[in-house]
Design a protein around this motif. Structure first.
Motif, short mmCIF file in Angstrom:
data_model
loop_
_atom_site.label_atom_id
_atom_site.label_comp_id
_atom_site.label_asym_id
_atom_site.label_seq_id
_atom_site.Cartn_x
_atom_site.Cartn_y
_atom_site.Cartn_z
N PRO A 147 0.80 -1.23 0.00
CA PRO A 147 0.00 0.00 0.00
C PRO A 147 0.83 1.28 0.00
CG PRO A 147 -0.88 -1.59 1.57
CD PRO A 147 0.44 -2.13 1.12
N ALA A 148 2.10 1.20 0.39
CA ALA A 148 2.95 2.40 0.40
C ALA A 148 3.05 3.03 -0.98
CB ALA A 148 4.35 2.06 0.92
N PHE A 149 2.86 2.23 -2.03
CA PHE A 149 3.04 2.71 -3.40
C PHE A 149 1.72 2.93 -4.15
CE2 PHE A 149 6.75 -0.10 -2.43
CZ PHE A 149 7.68 0.92 -2.24
N VAL A 172 4.95 12.65 6.41
CA VAL A 172 4.19 12.75 5.16
C VAL A 172 4.15 11.35 4.54
CG1 VAL A 172 3.99 13.86 2.92
CG2 VAL A 172 4.97 15.13 4.84
N GLU A 173 2.96 10.84 4.27
CA GLU A 173 2.83 9.44 3.84
C GLU A 173 1.85 9.27 2.68
OE1 GLU A 173 3.41 7.14 8.11
OE2 GLU A 173 1.37 7.63 7.46
N TYR A 174 2.10 8.24 1.84
CA TYR A 174 1.16 7.70 0.85
C TYR A 174 0.78 8.67 -0.26
CZ TYR A 174 0.73 4.17 4.49
OH TYR A 174 1.01 3.20 5.42
N THR A 175 1.75 9.37 -0.80
CA THR A 175 1.48 10.34 -1.86
C THR A 175 1.65 9.71 -3.25
OG1 THR A 175 3.77 11.06 -1.76
CG2 THR A 175 2.19 12.27 -0.42
N GLY A 176 1.24 10.46 -4.26
CA GLY A 176 1.41 10.01 -5.64
C GLY A 176 0.13 9.91 -6.44
N SER A 218 5.57 6.64 -1.65
CA SER A 218 5.18 7.50 -2.77
C SER A 218 5.20 6.67 -4.03
CB SER A 218 6.12 8.71 -2.91
OG SER A 218 7.40 8.28 -3.36
N LYS A 219 4.40 7.08 -5.00
CA LYS A 219 4.32 6.34 -6.25
C LYS A 219 5.49 6.68 -7.17
CE LYS A 219 0.54 4.51 -8.99
NZ LYS A 219 -0.91 4.62 -9.23
N ASP A 220 6.00 7.90 -7.07
CA ASP A 220 7.12 8.36 -7.91
C ASP A 220 8.04 9.19 -7.02
OD1 ASP A 220 8.77 9.29 -10.04
OD2 ASP A 220 7.13 9.13 -11.44
N ASP A 221 8.62 10.26 -7.58
CA ASP A 221 9.56 11.07 -6.82
C ASP A 221 8.92 11.65 -5.55
OD1 ASP A 221 11.51 10.70 -8.73
OD2 ASP A 221 11.16 12.62 -9.73
N GLY A 222 9.79 11.83 -4.55
CA GLY A 222 9.34 12.52 -3.36
C GLY A 222 9.39 14.02 -3.55
N THR A 236 14.16 11.55 7.03
CA THR A 236 14.17 10.13 6.68
C THR A 236 13.22 9.89 5.52
OG1 THR A 236 14.71 9.40 8.93
CG2 THR A 236 13.66 7.79 7.49
N PHE A 237 13.72 9.21 4.48
CA PHE A 237 12.92 8.85 3.32
C PHE A 237 12.95 7.33 3.17
CE2 PHE A 237 14.68 13.04 2.57
CZ PHE A 237 13.67 13.76 1.97
N SER A 238 11.80 6.70 3.11
CA SER A 238 11.76 5.25 2.88
C SER A 238 10.57 4.90 1.99
CB SER A 238 11.69 4.48 4.19
OG SER A 238 10.56 4.83 4.96
N LYS A 239 10.73 3.83 1.24
CA LYS A 239 9.69 3.35 0.31
C LYS A 239 9.22 4.45 -0.64
CE LYS A 239 7.91 -0.59 2.88
NZ LYS A 239 6.73 -1.36 3.30
N MET A 240 10.17 5.13 -1.27
CA MET A 240 9.82 6.17 -2.22
C MET A 240 9.98 5.61 -3.63
SD MET A 240 9.16 8.52 0.00
CE MET A 240 8.98 10.07 -0.89
N GLY A 241 8.92 5.70 -4.44
CA GLY A 241 8.95 5.22 -5.82
C GLY A 241 8.61 3.74 -5.92
N GLY A 242 7.55 3.43 -6.68
CA GLY A 242 7.18 2.03 -6.86
C GLY A 242 8.19 1.28 -7.69
N THR A 243 8.19 1.55 -8.99
CA THR A 243 9.18 0.93 -9.89
C THR A 243 10.15 1.96 -10.45
OG1 THR A 243 7.64 1.15 -11.75
CG2 THR A 243 7.62 -0.93 -10.54
N GLY A 244 10.05 3.17 -10.00
CA GLY A 244 10.95 4.25 -10.40
C GLY A 244 10.70 5.46 -9.54
N GLY A 245 11.68 6.33 -9.48
CA GLY A 245 11.53 7.54 -8.69
C GLY A 245 12.59 7.64 -7.61
N GLU A 246 12.93 8.88 -7.27
CA GLU A 246 13.92 9.18 -6.25
C GLU A 246 13.27 9.74 -4.99
OE1 GLU A 246 16.55 8.97 -9.83
OE2 GLU A 246 14.70 10.09 -9.53
#
Length: 511
Positions: A147-149, A172-176, A218-222, A236-246
């Motif tokens: 669900p994070a992505f 900040v959580e679950y954007t995109g 996030s689904k893509d870039d933060g 702290t940044f974690s689980k950013m970008g599903g199959t791509g993104g920084e």
């Protein structure tokens, strides 16, 4: 109530204080720390409010400590207005990520300041329902189902005249959530995932200040800004970008610093800077810790850990990179980017440790200290297993990675076993393990290996007199007002490497 005005991008404030006195016989007076009020208090917790015609009323004023606010559709902060969040505010966005209309965003055309504290952080997260699920520690490497992505809501989208976006001690959580018909105004196309933070000044440079905050999912870039002044410190940044993104993809016209950030389990790079043809990007990247990044992006010459591309420069020092697909890249070319600004780039004193220097078998990927045929060279005070090769006519370096040096440069984290986390598919884990501690144990090669004010020899603050932008902006940069509620709290380079130095002056998060 006094009128609230902007002056030089800052806000004139009206503060209300609460004062309590002791007995007359007691000479001491106890003064409680006042909670700031900007404009009027926002007592309604269901937002946005609607006018008689059913149109959303723009937000301004102060969200109050201890309250939970529900965002049911897009909200806007008008130019010249400020939305201020006292410490201890929770914002629940009621989004599901299924369409632009059901993925609300916060549109900032004026200023938004989330003034959380260590004791009372603020939250911008999604409202969990029977169909909108949150992530948990069981999702360690499952971008398709985690669900994070899912991109439940649309993040913070800043207009061209936005003055300030400041997040301090804020989750900040679950954007995109996807863009709709207004996508072109923000350099996107309908259906594109919205970045967690987008900010692009069209006239006077706005300010982006993010301190001591957490970004999760996030689904893509933060963070994706252009043409602004910026300070990203101790996040702290974690689980950013599903199959791509920084975690951060900093674009043209940005001037500032990224320091003391932990990026963990990012799809492509943890930290990236990239200007544009004819327009640069000048960002210092120092004292960051980058772990398990680059493995969800399968395209070549794009992913790794810390990456600079087209006309991007800055001081890059004191970073720790562990179990990422590749170490620091000063790009000659990537799949999308053109050469970095090597004149205005200076780097050294970085540690890169990899657990697998050979292919892992089948479809598994492997790690390298430095990607060959780019501009990156192993510098005099770097700690990694790369051997510089011949410099080609175009300035690139065809060096080699010493596979037998795998595990050799372990930074010795207090509670994170680098060797164990490189076995099997552990290097792909994108959930920070509970109890992980990225401080440095006694005996770590990263202790005392950094440049810092007052240091001498290999520890001296570097200079490059022939680089005009490095000289102009400095290390750290000097472009943002310092301190107070509306300024940046910048931590200077440390004698230790990474985001968690032994003097505890850096990142304050625990996991």
């Amino acid at each position: 109530m006094k009128k609230i005005l902007f002056k030089s991008g800052l806000v004139a404030l009206v503060a209300m204080s609460v004062i309590s006195s002791c007995k007359k016989s007691d000479e001491h007076v106890a003064i409680s720390k006042p909670l700031l009020i900007v404009g009027q208090s926002i007592s309604d917790t269901i937002l946005p409010k609607k006018d008689a015609a059913g149109n959303a009323i723009p937000l301004k004023g102060t969200m109050l400590s201890g309250k939970t606010y529900h965002i049911k559709s897009n909200v806007t902060i008008n130019e010249g207005d400020t939305l201020y969040l006292q410490p201890g505010v929770t914002v629940l966005v009621e989004g599901d990520g299924l369409s632009p209309a059901s993925s609300p965003a916060i549109y900032v055309n004026g200023a938004l300041v989330s003034d959380g504290t260590k004791e009372k952080p603020n939250w911008f997260t999604v409202m969990e329902t029977s169909t909108v699920k949150k992530s948990n520690a069981s999702y360690t490497d499952d971008a398709a189902n985690d669900p994070a992505f899912k991109g439940y809501w649309g993040g913070f989208q800043c207009g061209g005249n936005a003055k300030l976006l400041l997040l301090r001690w804020t989750h900040v959580e679950y954007t995109g959530g996807a863009w709709g018909e207004d996508a072109a105004q923000y350099g996107a196309a309908p259906g594109d995932a919205r970045f967690t933070i987008y900010m692009n000044s069209t006239k006077d440079l706005g300010s982006l200040i993010v301190e001591d905050s957490w970004f999760y999912g996030s689904k893509d870039d933060g963070i994706r800004p252009s043409n602004i002044k910026m300070s990203l410190m101790r996040n702290t940044f974690s689980k950013m970008g599903g199959t791509g993104g920084e975690a951060t993809n900093i674009k043209d016209g940005v001037i500032g610093d990224m320091a003391y950030n932990l990026t963990y389990g990012i799809a492509t790079n943890g930290l990236k800077t990239s200007g544009a043809t004819g327009k640069g990007c000048q960002v210092n990247i120092y004292n960051n810790t980058v772990v398990n990044c680059g493995f969800r992006q399968t395209k070549a010459t794009r992913n790794g850990s810390i990456n600079t591309e087209t006309n991007a420069g800055g001081f890059i020092f004191n970073n720790i990179i562990v179990n990422c697909k590749a170490g620091l890249r000063i790009s000659y070319a990537s799949e999308k980017g053109k050469p970095s600004d090597t004149l205005n780039t200076l780097y050294n004193n970085n540690l890169t440790a990899i657990g697998r220097g050979t292919p892992m078998g089948g479809a598994e990927q492997y790690m390298v200290f430095i990607e060959s045929n780019q501009f990156t060279l192993k510098q005099s005070n770097d700690l990694n297993g790369y051997v510089n090769g011949t410099i080609a006519a175009n300035g690139t370096n065809n060096g080699t990675n010493t596979a037998t040096d795998s595990l050799k440069y372990d930074p010795m984290f207090a509670n994170y076993d680098m060797a164990a986390m490189s076995k099997d598919r552990n290097y792909r884990i994108n959930q920070i393990p509970a109890g992980a501690d990225f401080h440095l144990k006694s005996g770590s090669p990263a202790i005392g290996a950094g440049v810092y004010p007052g240091g001498t020899g290999k520890n001296a603050i570097p200079s490059k007199p022939n680089a005009p932008l490095l000289v102009q902006y400095g290390f750290p940069t000097k472009v943002l007002a310092a301190g107070e509620i509306f300024g940046a709290n910048i931590t200077v380079p440390n004698k230790d490497l990474g985001a968690f130095p032994t003097d505890n002056s850096g990142n304050q998060h625990t996991y």
